[in-house]
Design an enzyme around this catalytic site. Structure first.
Site, mmCIF file in Angstrom:
data_model
loop_
_atom_site.group_PDB
_atom_site.id
_atom_site.type_symbol
_atom_site.label_atom_id
_atom_site.label_comp_id
_atom_site.label_asym_id
_atom_site.label_seq_id
_atom_site.Cartn_x
_atom_site.Cartn_y
_atom_site.Cartn_z
ATOM 1 N N TYR A 240 10.608 17.633 87.533
ATOM 2 C CA TYR A 240 9.632 18.233 86.628
ATOM 3 C C TYR A 240 8.922 19.332 87.411
ATOM 4 O O TYR A 240 8.225 19.055 88.387
ATOM 5 C CB TYR A 240 8.627 17.198 86.119
ATOM 6 C CG TYR A 240 9.193 16.269 85.065
ATOM 7 C CD1 TYR A 240 9.034 16.550 83.712
ATOM 8 C CD2 TYR A 240 9.898 15.129 85.429
ATOM 9 C CE1 TYR A 240 9.555 15.698 82.743
ATOM 10 C CE2 TYR A 240 10.430 14.274 84.469
ATOM 11 C CZ TYR A 240 10.246 14.572 83.136
ATOM 12 O OH TYR A 240 10.765 13.730 82.179
ATOM 13 N N HIS A 422 5.446 10.515 70.788
ATOM 14 C CA HIS A 422 5.389 10.299 72.246
ATOM 15 C C HIS A 422 5.135 8.838 72.575
ATOM 16 O O HIS A 422 4.196 8.213 72.074
ATOM 17 C CB HIS A 422 4.274 11.162 72.853
ATOM 18 C CG HIS A 422 4.153 11.010 74.341
ATOM 19 N ND1 HIS A 422 5.035 11.589 75.220
ATOM 20 C CD2 HIS A 422 3.261 10.332 75.103
ATOM 21 C CE1 HIS A 422 4.683 11.289 76.457
ATOM 22 N NE2 HIS A 422 3.610 10.519 76.410
#
Length: 621
Positions: A240, A422
């Site tokens: 990431y 999410h």
């Protein structure tokens, strides 16, 4: 007589021998004949009875990390069918494409192209609980065309959303887990194939997309690229990457009206998903940063950049705002700082690739009628909400209550046009439903095949009008069969969330409408379970909630009582303004909203019920 008898016995033996030899030849020939239900590919290659799809393939995604296998598709809501195309850069002896509940190779719905060494075949197949493949007696994948071109082998076929074949996957709204495999040797029979013995992989897509035309962009639209600064992609499976980008100083208010991904050529199979966050306006300066988002030495102020502006995942197309709305960027009360987050998925550990991928924002100084906003629904990030260990299915629900919408929404309500679901690793299903006067009115967004590895903003096929006094319930499904300890709510990846970021207009001051169980009633639960389990010393209230959950002896009864508590105990509401302050009012010990009537799931024609139909986005009058 003896001679005659001897001759008769020799004759019998000869006949038996020749009969056995003939039977063996029949078996050998039959094993190389076309399977009963399969299609001989090249005999139908130019068949005029195979209609081509009415539209090109607008949706496409690379399936494997090297990009050797490309999947493209189009959706016909009128015919309730999906047209699919496979492009194989270098085909050997065939390819497997399939769909399964969570991307498993077992119990999968498959379509297979294979060759026997002399001919090529196409057929609808399935895998059993051990990965063995069999041809399906009901052939629901319809072969259309196969063609070898200079850049690869192309295969075109189609399939209905629903086939009413129990071995077939039901194609519905939400994430579809695509599995694929390459055949490196011929197969005399498809039954020789076991998916565990070939090179396979998984990809996730949103297969059913809205069939509405893209709005026209205004003539004065401008572009802003928020992209990685020529990053060298690390040769590790998961990275990431975070990058801070500044907007121009004193930038006036504009409206973002559309955005799309910008992917560096050659990295299409590695760039997995991208998000752009706006930093908090309360943070005056955010340091420059370009590096791993997981680096413990990264500036702490990056944690204040959490307001989602844009989100893209592999296979997603450009995102357009409704014609009457745009997302504000710049101007008073906004931040100059944006945080780009790029997820690189590099399972082959490829090294040396430079990357400048990101998001291209299209914005206009000609402000539209409404500001668009983003609101958080679901559960508050707190350990008071937990999932017991060893659960195949456990539900948690977060509420946006009638009292909060009555307090915070304008008289005409708001229009939700998109949302982003999410959870963390244990979540595998999310559903947000609109409730009015106790009746489930319509589903805002639902994904019962949800994966935390595939999170993107999803445009609704029909806008949802939420009025003052309405209730929004977000229900998440979890699986913790692989965990020996309870999973509590929180920000950590091994903790859990249940959130739906809904995109709506007109923008209001309501930024967060979430709940959690009342802490006092949770302590009553701990007291009761400890007494029931014979604990002599109750430390309830003296240690953290997380520790109290961990000290319980988890069995079926303990989990069922917790589930009952969550569904009946009063809740604490977080009805928060954009300033992070609560709206005026009493928000503790609120009753759980009551639902008296639930929606029935639409049925497909073969299921004997109503058929879901496509409806365009309808702006307010």
């Amino acid at each position: 007589m003896r001679v005659l008898n001897r001759n008769v016995r020799l004759q019998d033996v000869t006949i038996l021998y020749l009969t056995a030899l003939a039977a063996l030849m029949v078996i050998l020939v039959a094993s190389y004949q076309a399977p009963i239900h399969a299609v001989d590919v090249f005999s139908l290659e130019s068949s005029p009875s195979s209609p081509l799809p009415p539209l090109p393939m607008p949706f496409r995604v690379p399936l494997d990390p090297r990009g050797y296998l490309q999947f493209a598709w189009n959706v016909s809501y009128a015919n309730q069918e999906v047209y699919m195309s496979l492009k194989v850069r270098e085909i050997q002896h065939g390819v497997v494409l399939g769909m399964s509940d969570r991307g498993e190779l077992t119990n999968a719905d498959l379509v297979v192209l294979w060759d026997s060494g002399t001919k090529s075949y196409f057929g609808d197949a399935w895998s059993d609980s051990e990965g063995h493949v069999s041809l399906d007696s009901q052939q629901d994948y319809e072969f259309i065309e196969a063609e070898q071109k200079a850049d690869g082998f192309y295969l075109l076929f189609k399939r209905p959303f629903s086939t009413c074949d129990p071995r077939d996957y039901l194609i519905e709204e939400g994430t579809v887990h695509i599995i694929y495999g390459f055949l490196d040797q011929p197969l005399a029979s498809l039954e020789q194939l076991n998916l565990s013995r070939i090179h396979t992989g998984i990809q996730r897509v949103l297969m059913l997309r809205p069939d509405t035309p893209s709005p026209t962009l205004p003539p004065d639209v401008q572009m802003l690229d928020v992209v990685a600064p020529n990053v060298i992609i690390p040769n590790q499976e998961t990275t990431y990457w975070c990058f801070i980008q500044k907007l121009p100083e004193n930038m006036p208010k504009n409206h973002i009206v559309m955005y799309e991904s910008v992917i560096t050529p050659g990295n299409e199979a590695i760039v997995h998903h991208i998000e752009v966050f706006e930093c908090s306006p309360d943070v005056r300066a955010v340091p420059d940063y370009s590096g791993s988002c997981d680096d413990k030495m990264k500036p702490g102020k990056l944690n204040f950049c959490r307001h989602v502006l844009a989100a893209w995942a592999m296979g997603a197309e450009a995102f357009y705002y409704p014609p009457d709305a745009g997302l504000p960027m710049g101007g008073p009360g906004s931040s100059r700082f944006l945080r780009l987050e790029v997820h690189y998925h590099n399972p082959l550990l490829i090294s040396g690739h430079h990357d400048s991928s990101g998001i291209r924002l299209y914005y206009t100084p000609s402000l539209r009628r409404y500001d668009a906003g983003i609101m958080e629904l679901g559960l508050v990030y707190t350990p008071v909400m937990a999932i017991p260990p060893k659960q195949h299915t456990f539900y948690l629900s977060g509420y946006c209550t009638a009292k909060c919408t009555q307090t915070a929404l304008p008289q005409g309500g708001i229009y939700i046009f998109a949302s982003q679901l999410h959870t963390h690793l244990a979540g595998n299903g999310v559903r947000t439903v609109l409730v009015r006067e106790g009746r489930e009115l319509e589903v805002v967004q639902e994904d019962q095949h949800f994966s935390t590895h595939y999170q993107t903003i999803r445009v609704l096929r029909k806008m949802v009008n939420v009025l003052p006094g309405d209730v929004l319930i977000t229900k998440c499904t979890y699986n913790t069969e692989d965990r020996s300890k309870p999973t509590v709510g929180g920000f950590g990846i091994m903790e859990e969330m249940c959130v739906n970021y809904v995109h709506y207009y007109p923008r209001t001051h309501l930024e967060l409408c979430k709940s959690h169980v009342d802490p006092g009633y949770l302590q009553k639960y701990f007291n009761f379970i400890n007494r029931f389990q014979g604990s002599d010393l109750c430390v309830c209230g003296e240690v953290s909630v997380t520790e109290q959950y961990s000290q319980l002896q988890w069995d079926t009864f303990t989990g069922e009582v917790l589930d009952s508590l969550y569904n009946t105990a009063p809740i604490s509401m977080h009805c928060n303004q954009s300033t992070a302050r609560l709206f005026p009012g009493e928000w503790d010990k609120q009753p759980v909203p009551v639902v008296t009537t639930v929606l029935e799931k639409p049925r497909y024609p073969c299921e004997g019920g109503a058929v879901s139909s496509s409806q365009p986005l309808t702006p307010p009058v």
